[in-house]
Design a protein around this motif. Structure first.
Motif, PDB file in Angstrom:
ATOM      1  N   VAL A 145      63.152  -5.179 -21.622  1.00  0.00           N
ATOM      2  CA  VAL A 145      63.908  -4.153 -20.898  1.00  0.00           C
ATOM      3  C   VAL A 145      65.291  -4.673 -20.530  1.00  0.00           C
ATOM      4  O   VAL A 145      66.283  -3.950 -20.583  1.00  0.00           O
ATOM      5  N   ALA A 146      65.372  -5.961 -20.172  1.00  0.00           N
ATOM      6  CA  ALA A 146      66.671  -6.552 -19.836  1.00  0.00           C
ATOM      7  C   ALA A 146      67.616  -6.523 -21.027  1.00  0.00           C
ATOM      8  O   ALA A 146      68.841  -6.485 -20.866  1.00  0.00           O
ATOM      9  N   GLN A 147      67.051  -6.529 -22.249  1.00  0.00           N
ATOM     10  CA  GLN A 147      67.878  -6.472 -23.452  1.00  0.00           C
ATOM     11  C   GLN A 147      68.202  -5.034 -23.875  1.00  0.00           C
ATOM     12  O   GLN A 147      68.863  -4.818 -24.884  1.00  0.00           O
ATOM     13  N   GLY A 148      67.686  -4.052 -23.127  1.00  0.00           N
ATOM     14  CA  GLY A 148      67.954  -2.656 -23.464  1.00  0.00           C
ATOM     15  C   GLY A 148      67.216  -2.197 -24.703  1.00  0.00           C
ATOM     16  O   GLY A 148      67.700  -1.335 -25.436  1.00  0.00           O
ATOM     17  N   VAL A 149      66.025  -2.746 -24.956  1.00  0.00           N
ATOM     18  CA  VAL A 149      65.269  -2.412 -26.158  1.00  0.00           C
ATOM     19  C   VAL A 149      64.642  -1.028 -26.000  1.00  0.00           C
ATOM     20  O   VAL A 149      63.952  -0.756 -25.014  1.00  0.00           O
ATOM     21  N   GLU A 150      64.859  -0.157 -26.991  1.00  0.00           N
ATOM     22  CA  GLU A 150      64.295   1.181 -26.911  1.00  0.00           C
ATOM     23  C   GLU A 150      62.803   1.160 -27.259  1.00  0.00           C
ATOM     24  O   GLU A 150      62.273   0.171 -27.741  1.00  0.00           O
ATOM     25  N   LYS A 151      62.131   2.280 -27.003  1.00  0.00           N
ATOM     26  CA  LYS A 151      60.670   2.324 -26.961  1.00  0.00           C
ATOM     27  C   LYS A 151      60.005   1.838 -28.255  1.00  0.00           C
ATOM     28  O   LYS A 151      59.089   1.006 -28.216  1.00  0.00           O
ATOM     29  N   ARG A 152      60.415   2.352 -29.400  1.00  0.00           N
ATOM     30  CA  ARG A 152      59.735   1.972 -30.640  1.00  0.00           C
ATOM     31  C   ARG A 152      59.949   0.505 -30.979  1.00  0.00           C
ATOM     32  O   ARG A 152      59.024  -0.183 -31.423  1.00  0.00           O
ATOM     33  N   ARG A 153      61.157   0.007 -30.755  1.00  0.00           N
ATOM     34  CA  ARG A 153      61.422  -1.408 -31.009  1.00  0.00           C
ATOM     35  C   ARG A 153      60.654  -2.272 -30.016  1.00  0.00           C
ATOM     36  O   ARG A 153      60.169  -3.353 -30.348  1.00  0.00           O
ATOM     37  N   PHE A 154      60.517  -1.788 -28.794  1.00  0.00           N
ATOM     38  CA  PHE A 154      59.726  -2.464 -27.767  1.00  0.00           C
ATOM     39  C   PHE A 154      58.279  -2.620 -28.241  1.00  0.00           C
ATOM     40  O   PHE A 154      57.684  -3.706 -28.169  1.00  0.00           O
ATOM     41  N   LEU A 155      57.672  -1.521 -28.710  1.00  0.00           N
ATOM     42  CA  LEU A 155      56.276  -1.544 -29.144  1.00  0.00           C
ATOM     43  C   LEU A 155      56.075  -2.438 -30.354  1.00  0.00           C
ATOM     44  O   LEU A 155      55.116  -3.219 -30.421  1.00  0.00           O
ATOM     45  N   GLY A 156      56.969  -2.343 -31.341  1.00  0.00           N
ATOM     46  CA  GLY A 156      56.822  -3.148 -32.548  1.00  0.00           C
ATOM     47  C   GLY A 156      57.000  -4.624 -32.295  1.00  0.00           C
ATOM     48  O   GLY A 156      56.227  -5.463 -32.795  1.00  0.00           O
ATOM     49  N   THR A 157      58.001  -4.979 -31.489  1.00  0.00           N
ATOM     50  CA  THR A 157      58.250  -6.389 -31.183  1.00  0.00           C
ATOM     51  C   THR A 157      57.102  -6.976 -30.370  1.00  0.00           C
ATOM     52  O   THR A 157      56.619  -8.078 -30.660  1.00  0.00           O
ATOM     53  N   GLY A 158      56.639  -6.238 -29.369  1.00  0.00           N
ATOM     54  CA  GLY A 158      55.533  -6.716 -28.549  1.00  0.00           C
ATOM     55  C   GLY A 158      54.248  -6.873 -29.335  1.00  0.00           C
ATOM     56  O   GLY A 158      53.500  -7.842 -29.147  1.00  0.00           O
ATOM     57  N   ALA A 159      53.966  -5.929 -30.243  1.00  0.00           N
ATOM     58  CA  ALA A 159      52.728  -5.991 -31.029  1.00  0.00           C
ATOM     59  C   ALA A 159      52.694  -7.248 -31.893  1.00  0.00           C
ATOM     60  O   ALA A 159      51.696  -7.986 -31.901  1.00  0.00           O
ATOM     61  N   LEU A 160      53.770  -7.509 -32.608  1.00  0.00           N
ATOM     62  CA  LEU A 160      53.814  -8.695 -33.471  1.00  0.00           C
ATOM     63  C   LEU A 160      53.807  -9.978 -32.659  1.00  0.00           C
ATOM     64  O   LEU A 160      53.135 -10.955 -33.014  1.00  0.00           O
ATOM     65  N   PHE A 161      54.546  -9.993 -31.560  1.00  0.00           N
ATOM     66  CA  PHE A 161      54.633 -11.197 -30.739  1.00  0.00           C
ATOM     67  C   PHE A 161      53.262 -11.595 -30.202  1.00  0.00           C
ATOM     68  O   PHE A 161      52.827 -12.742 -30.341  1.00  0.00           O
ATOM     69  N   PHE A 162      52.541 -10.646 -29.601  1.00  0.00           N
ATOM     70  CA  PHE A 162      51.262 -10.993 -28.994  1.00  0.00           C
ATOM     71  C   PHE A 162      50.162 -11.225 -30.015  1.00  0.00           C
ATOM     72  O   PHE A 162      49.227 -11.993 -29.759  1.00  0.00           O
ATOM     73  N   PHE A 163      50.267 -10.608 -31.180  1.00  0.00           N
ATOM     74  CA  PHE A 163      49.311 -10.923 -32.241  1.00  0.00           C
ATOM     75  C   PHE A 163      49.455 -12.384 -32.653  1.00  0.00           C
ATOM     76  O   PHE A 163      48.464 -13.126 -32.765  1.00  0.00           O
ATOM     77  N   GLY A 164      50.704 -12.827 -32.846  1.00  0.00           N
ATOM     78  CA  GLY A 164      50.939 -14.223 -33.202  1.00  0.00           C
ATOM     79  C   GLY A 164      50.532 -15.183 -32.099  1.00  0.00           C
ATOM     80  O   GLY A 164      49.896 -16.217 -32.352  1.00  0.00           O
ATOM     81  N   VAL A 165      50.863 -14.838 -30.852  1.00  0.00           N
ATOM     82  CA  VAL A 165      50.516 -15.705 -29.723  1.00  0.00           C
ATOM     83  C   VAL A 165      49.003 -15.813 -29.563  1.00  0.00           C
ATOM     84  O   VAL A 165      48.463 -16.903 -29.351  1.00  0.00           O
ATOM     85  N   ASN A 166      48.301 -14.695 -29.672  1.00  0.00           N
ATOM     86  CA  ASN A 166      46.847 -14.718 -29.518  1.00  0.00           C
ATOM     87  C   ASN A 166      46.173 -15.525 -30.630  1.00  0.00           C
ATOM     88  O   ASN A 166      45.176 -16.208 -30.387  1.00  0.00           O
ATOM     89  N   LEU A 167      46.720 -15.466 -31.835  1.00  0.00           N
ATOM     90  CA  LEU A 167      46.189 -16.303 -32.911  1.00  0.00           C
ATOM     91  C   LEU A 167      46.389 -17.786 -32.592  1.00  0.00           C
ATOM     92  O   LEU A 167      45.503 -18.614 -32.833  1.00  0.00           O
ATOM     93  N   CYS A 168      47.545 -18.123 -32.021  1.00  0.00           N
ATOM     94  CA  CYS A 168      47.824 -19.517 -31.669  1.00  0.00           C
ATOM     95  C   CYS A 168      46.902 -20.018 -30.557  1.00  0.00           C
ATOM     96  O   CYS A 168      46.635 -21.217 -30.453  1.00  0.00           O
ATOM     97  N   LYS A 169      46.407 -19.102 -29.724  1.00  0.00           N
ATOM     98  CA  LYS A 169      45.538 -19.498 -28.621  1.00  0.00           C
ATOM     99  C   LYS A 169      44.127 -19.865 -29.085  1.00  0.00           C
ATOM    100  O   LYS A 169      43.401 -20.571 -28.369  1.00  0.00           O
TER     101      LYS A 169
END
Length: 231
Positions: A145-169
């Motif tokens: 939100v601090a970067q001004g990311v709009e909704k669809r980019r927010f959802l796509g970036t978050g989905a990929l980020f947490f998928f990768g992080v959860n795999l690393c865990k």
């Protein structure tokens, strides 16, 4: 539907030994991650992901070390405390978004550029919070939100980020002895329910207003956190 996962985190931490619950819900989150990545991947912002990733691994290491030394009671209360912090961050985001709307008291938000320090702090905090409590969604939201990311980019970036992080865990959970045959059996049993919930979430999210959704997530997070801290 993002932060509503805090309800599941609180339920698992209440019904299972708290340390075991972090691994049990991790596998179910991964099932949901696959659905989210499939639907939202075209909207991911890879430049944002590259800024965040370098600090995630140190955060995971700190979280794994914390899991190794605390008992169940301390961990349960820590998860509750983290969820409360996430709720406060989410409330701050909502107020900031309201003030940044055209005609709002805050006016346009200046300085939306990405600082390296902010990206590193976000990666570190996300790694620690997600390793100890699977509760890093609001940390990521604050940054996006601090970067001004709009909704669809927010959802796509978050989905990929947490998928990768959860795999690393996963290796950390295995190394700490948290993934057992019973955990795997439970995941297989509950995976169809996760997929059904993901299908429902995708359809409800399209119809629910952002303000109502944000309030529901915030209320669920606060109630779940207070239940864990008080138990």
């Amino acid at each position: 539907m993002g932060g509503l996962a805090s309800v599941a985190i609180a339920i698992f931490a209440t019904l299972l030994p708290t340390r075991e619950s972090t691994a049990a819900i991790l596998l179910l989150l991964l099932v949901g991650d696959v659905v989210a990545v499939w639907h939202y991947r075209p909207h991911a912002d890879w430049s944002l992901l590259r800024r965040l990733v370098p600090a995630v691994l140190p955060g995971l290491l700190l979280g794994a070390a914390f899991l190794a030394v605390v008992d169940d009671t301390a961990l349960r209360r820590s998860i509750g405390g983290l969820l409360l912090v996430m709720a406060l961050l989410q409330l701050r985001l909502q107020r900031r978004a309201a003030s940044d709307e055209p005609g709002g008291p805050g006016g346009p938000s200046p300085g939306r550029g990405t600082s390296r320090a902010a990206a590193l702090a976000t990666g570190l905090g996300t790694g620690f919070a997600t390793m100890t409590a699977n509760a890093a969604g609001a940390v990521m939201a604050l940054y996006l939100v601090a970067q001004g990311v709009e909704k669809r980019r927010f959802l796509g970036t978050g989905a990929l980020f947490f998928f990768g992080v959860n795999l690393c865990k996963l290796p950390f959970s295995v190394g700490l002895g948290l993934l057992t045959s019973q955990t795997l059996q439970r995941t297989v049993l509950l995976a169809p329910a996760v997929l059904l919930g993901a299908w429902a979430g995708l359809h409800v999210a399209r119809r629910l207003s952002q303000s109502h959704f944000d309030r529901a997530v915030l209320a669920a997070t606060v109630i779940s956190a207070l239940a864990l801290v008080a138990r």
